[in-house]
Design an enzyme around this catalytic site. Sequence first.
Site, PDB file in Angstrom:
ATOM      1  CB  THR A 123     -38.520 -15.282  64.002  1.00 33.08           C
ATOM      2  OG1 THR A 123     -39.413 -14.873  65.049  1.00 33.08           O
ATOM      3  CG2 THR A 123     -37.652 -16.418  64.500  1.00 33.08           C
ATOM      4  CB  THR A 176     -45.896 -15.267  75.501  1.00 34.50           C
ATOM      5  OG1 THR A 176     -45.392 -14.164  76.244  1.00 34.50           O
ATOM      6  CG2 THR A 176     -47.080 -15.844  76.214  1.00 34.50           C
ATOM      7  CB  THR A 187     -44.635 -20.302  51.115  1.00 36.29           C
ATOM      8  OG1 THR A 187     -45.471 -19.211  51.555  1.00 36.29           O
ATOM      9  CG2 THR A 187     -45.302 -21.633  51.426  1.00 36.29           C
TER      10      THR A 187
END
EC number: 2.3.1.35
Length: 419
Positions: free
Chosen positions: A171, A208, A419
């Site tokens: 990511t 994690t 965003t």
Amino acid sequence: MSEARPFFSSRWVDVPDSVGWLPGHGLPQGFRAAGVAAGIKKESHPPRLDVGLMVSDEEATTSAARFTRSGTAAPPVLVTRDRARLDALRVVAVNSGNANAATGRPGMDEAARMQGAGAMMGRTAEDRVAVCSTGVIGVQLDGAKVVRGLLAAGKALRPDGDGDFQQAIMTTDLFEKRATLEVDLPGGTVRLSAQAKGAGMIQPSFATMLCFVQTDAVVAAETADLLLGVCVKRSFDRISVDGQLSTNDTAILQCSGASGVVVEPESESELIFGQALDALLRQLALDIARDGEGARRVGRVVVRGGHGPNVERTARAVANSPLVKTALYGGDPNWGRIVQAVGLALPDTAPLAVDVTIEGVQVCVAGSAVGHDADALAARVAGDEVEYAIGLPGDGFETEVFFSDLGYDYIKINAEYTT
């Protein structure tokens, strides 16, 4: 992505003589992997890979798994934990760009669909499939895209597909976190490979991140579970980026057994294999901390003292302190921030006889400042890795936590994440 440095790059990782790093990567015998673009991540040119598939072709594959302890664990975690045979996982189906977390019953249904598609592509039963997701929380996952992606990935599986698989699980990661090792055991040589992702929402409370480990050694499920558990406690359970516990953390070890080399329980082979797995996972954990969103440096805090809970509490307080982390980012040897974090962790213990040493330079003894060469210390904390040692009254306990610094880019990345 090109390799910027050899995989084992940290002074805090002990690499056994029996372990060799393979720069060319590639999976152990019996495994195939693929990664494809399914349109789950934001549009880009070329499209970013976002669906990955890892398959063991060996029916006798054994496995072990660990998951987040979050009270809001995501549907992929719940489906895998509750519906899969965690000791016999042959397939891992994963998507990035959407965590499928806080998505309720629809999210559970999509995770189950994922599991079914993974089973079809891996030609195995659904209960031998683990599903994982990572990305934005609170957005319904488009399961149709994931299924189409898994169908495409099934057709693209190959023994050297770990690179595409790695890309498909990332990511905000800035660099790959994967490696392939050769491990010399008394019965022969085996391969050990891993792919991990993680850069933010990292806190020591297990896993994690996502991490997938493969080996072609013959390892009993009980042994795999024991070794993964021990090694996780010394790696992923010891890192912190921002003190935030993810909803999707998963670590899986798969053992195809295709090499025929057996790791016998309580044997020299188990010891050597365990040491190799430990080194692999510790370096991956450090790479996650090093890639902490916007990070420059990695810190290690070692705490010693006579009361176990206090030692652990102190280490985590220092590792998660914004003041300590920003000082680390700036290369500032401001040890007063460390003393403050210790006091926060251990209230109502004043006067506390705490010792502080930074990169081998003692700056505080029994709660009081001691003279030191400030310029020399400033030079030492300017490196990529900085170690802090803290002594509490008494002895008998010791722990460590690795942590990233905290800089400007962390705010920017997370302020603009959706965003």
